[in-house]
Each structure stands twice: as C-alpha cells, then as structure tokens.
Write a protein that holds these residues in place. Structure first.
Motif, PDB file in Angstrom:
ATOM      1  N   THR A   1       0.859  -1.180   0.000  1.00 18.80           N
ATOM      2  CA  THR A   1       0.000   0.000   0.000  1.00 18.80           C
ATOM      3  C   THR A   1       0.897   1.233   0.000  1.00 18.80           C
ATOM      4  N   HIS A   2       0.572   2.203  -0.846  1.00 25.53           N
ATOM      5  CA  HIS A   2       1.313   3.460  -0.922  1.00 25.53           C
ATOM      6  C   HIS A   2       0.540   4.492  -0.113  1.00 25.53           C
ATOM      7  N   LEU A   3       1.199   5.118   0.865  1.00 27.29           N
ATOM      8  CA  LEU A   3       0.456   5.974   1.773  1.00 27.29           C
ATOM      9  C   LEU A   3       1.351   6.999   2.455  1.00 27.29           C
ATOM     10  N   PRO A   4       0.783   8.147   2.836  1.00 23.83           N
ATOM     11  CA  PRO A   4       1.564   9.161   3.544  1.00 23.83           C
ATOM     12  C   PRO A   4       1.813   8.729   4.985  1.00 23.83           C
ATOM     13  N   VAL A   5       2.979   9.073   5.478  1.00 16.38           N
ATOM     14  CA  VAL A   5       3.429   8.626   6.797  1.00 16.38           C
ATOM     15  C   VAL A   5       3.978   9.812   7.586  1.00 16.38           C
ATOM     16  N   VAL A   6       3.697   9.819   8.880  1.00 18.68           N
ATOM     17  CA  VAL A   6       4.328  10.775   9.797  1.00 18.68           C
ATOM     18  C   VAL A   6       5.305   9.997  10.672  1.00 18.68           C
ATOM     19  N   VAL A   7       6.549  10.429  10.708  1.00 20.77           N
ATOM     20  CA  VAL A   7       7.574   9.760  11.503  1.00 20.77           C
ATOM     21  C   VAL A   7       7.856  10.582  12.752  1.00 20.77           C
ATOM     22  N   GLU A   8       7.836   9.929  13.904  1.00 14.98           N
ATOM     23  CA  GLU A   8       8.107  10.589  15.177  1.00 14.98           C
ATOM     24  C   GLU A   8       9.235   9.877  15.906  1.00 14.98           C
ATOM     25  N   GLU A   9      10.012  10.635  16.628  1.00 10.02           N
ATOM     26  CA  GLU A   9      11.060  10.078  17.483  1.00 10.02           C
ATOM     27  C   GLU A   9      10.525   9.949  18.900  1.00 10.02           C
TER      28      GLU A   9
END
Length: 213
Positions: free
Chosen positions: A39-47
């Motif tokens: 699946t191609h999808l927008p992602v938010v990356v958090e530390e």
C-alpha cells in the motif's frame, strides 16, 4: 535491500531527513497467500527518545492489508528519495558504464492497529499538521457526526521501527566524478537538483560548488 558498505548511511539524521522529506511511503506486508502486499500511503515519523522511531499512517477500511497486519504484524516500510540517471561522461576516462543514483530508507516495523476513534482522530491531526496545518480548523468545523463517519472508514496504524537501513548512492566512492556529476545534476531535472543538494549536504560536493541551489 542490497547495501554495499560504501552506500550504507548509518547516520540516523540522514535517514530521518529522507523519511520526512519524502513521506509518501510503501508499506509491504505478507498477504494470506504468502505474497507481498503493498500500500502506498503518507506517513508521519516521530522520534520517541534517542532510539525509538514510530511511523503513523492509515488506510481505507476495505483495504485488506490491515487484516494481514492483524495476523502478521511484522512488515517493511520503504521511503524513496530523489533518484536520477548518472552518465559515464562525468568521468575523466572512457572505461566506465552508466548507473542510477538514489536515496532510500527501508524500515522493518511492528504494526499496531489503531481503531479507537479518538486515537484515529489524533493520528489524522498528525498528518494534517505535517501537510496542511490550516485544514485543522476545517476538520473541526465539519462536525462530530461527519468526523465519526470519516473515521469509521479508515484503519489507523502505528508502525514501530525495529530495524533501519538507509542507502545513499551518490557515487561517493568515485571522487574523480564528483565535480562533473554535481554540475550536471545542479543543472538538471528537479530530482537531479535534489541529488546535487544532497551531495553538498553530505560533503560529497563543496557547499559553494558552482550551480548549487
């Protein structure tokens, strides 16, 4: 992914930059037939602290991938950075072949499904804050009933990163090509210009190189 030592970028900041500047990722899991499902999808990356990384995303509820992840939570998340052709003309001699330069990040992740409405709402607000903060007001003004309908149509996912690979392939092991390669990329397409900027950021080309943008 295949990762020769000369292209293995172990600097976490480089991987985070690629992930955040190119947040439209590919989530690869295993379907019920044992085949890859993407699946191609927008992602938010958090530390989370100095070590842990978490990626947040969602898919449409009819998408079967969340059910695959419910059964088999381990998956791979792939981020593709800028990429472009490299002509052998950047070398001072002719005994060379063309190649393709690029940046990519691969993460092994453990998925946790997010289906509680308030937690899904918080997930959407992370995406809104990343892509269009001004939309937050409109989302609130749509009203609770409309929001509930929209939230019911998606499945959220928290993807905890357990392994991280970052590949930076910019011909950095061939210094005789760097000046001509940077000049060619700086004058080229948007992807090529982005690679020229990365060459500067990583010290492969000087920060004040001609054609820098």
């Amino acid at each position: 992914m295949y990762l020769p030592a000369q292209f293995d970028a172990r600097d976490r900041a480089t991987a985070l930059a690629v992930m955040r500047e190119h947040p439209f990722a590919s989530l690869v899991s295993v379907d019920d037939d044992g085949l890859p499902f993407v699946t191609h999808l927008p992602v938010v990356v958090e530390e989370r602290g100095p070590v842990e990384l978490v990626a947040w995303c969602h898919c449409a509820r009819p998408n079967p991938q969340w059910r695959h992840l419910q059964a088999r939570p381990r998956a791979r998340l792939v981020f593709q950075g800028p990429h472009a052709y490299m002509s052998p003309s950047v070398y001072p001699d002719l005994a060379r072949v063309p190649t393709w330069n690029y940046l990519a990040v691969h993460c092994v992740v453990e998925a946790r499904l997010v289906d509680e409405p308030q937690e899904k709402d918080a997930l959407l607000k992370r995406l809104i804050a990343q892509h269009e903060p001004a939309y937050a007001r409109q989302w609130i003004d749509l009203g609770e009933e409309f929001q509930r309908k929209m939230l019911a149509g998606i499945m959220g996912m928290e993807l905890r990163v357990t392994q991280l690979q970052c590949k930076v392939k910019l011909n950095q092991h061939r210094p005789e090509s760097h000046a001509a390669l940077h000049a060619a990329y700086a004058a080229g397409s948007p992807d090529e210009q982005a690679l020229a900027v990365w060459m500067q950021r990583l010290g492969i080309a000087p920060a004040d190189a001609d054609g820098a943008r």
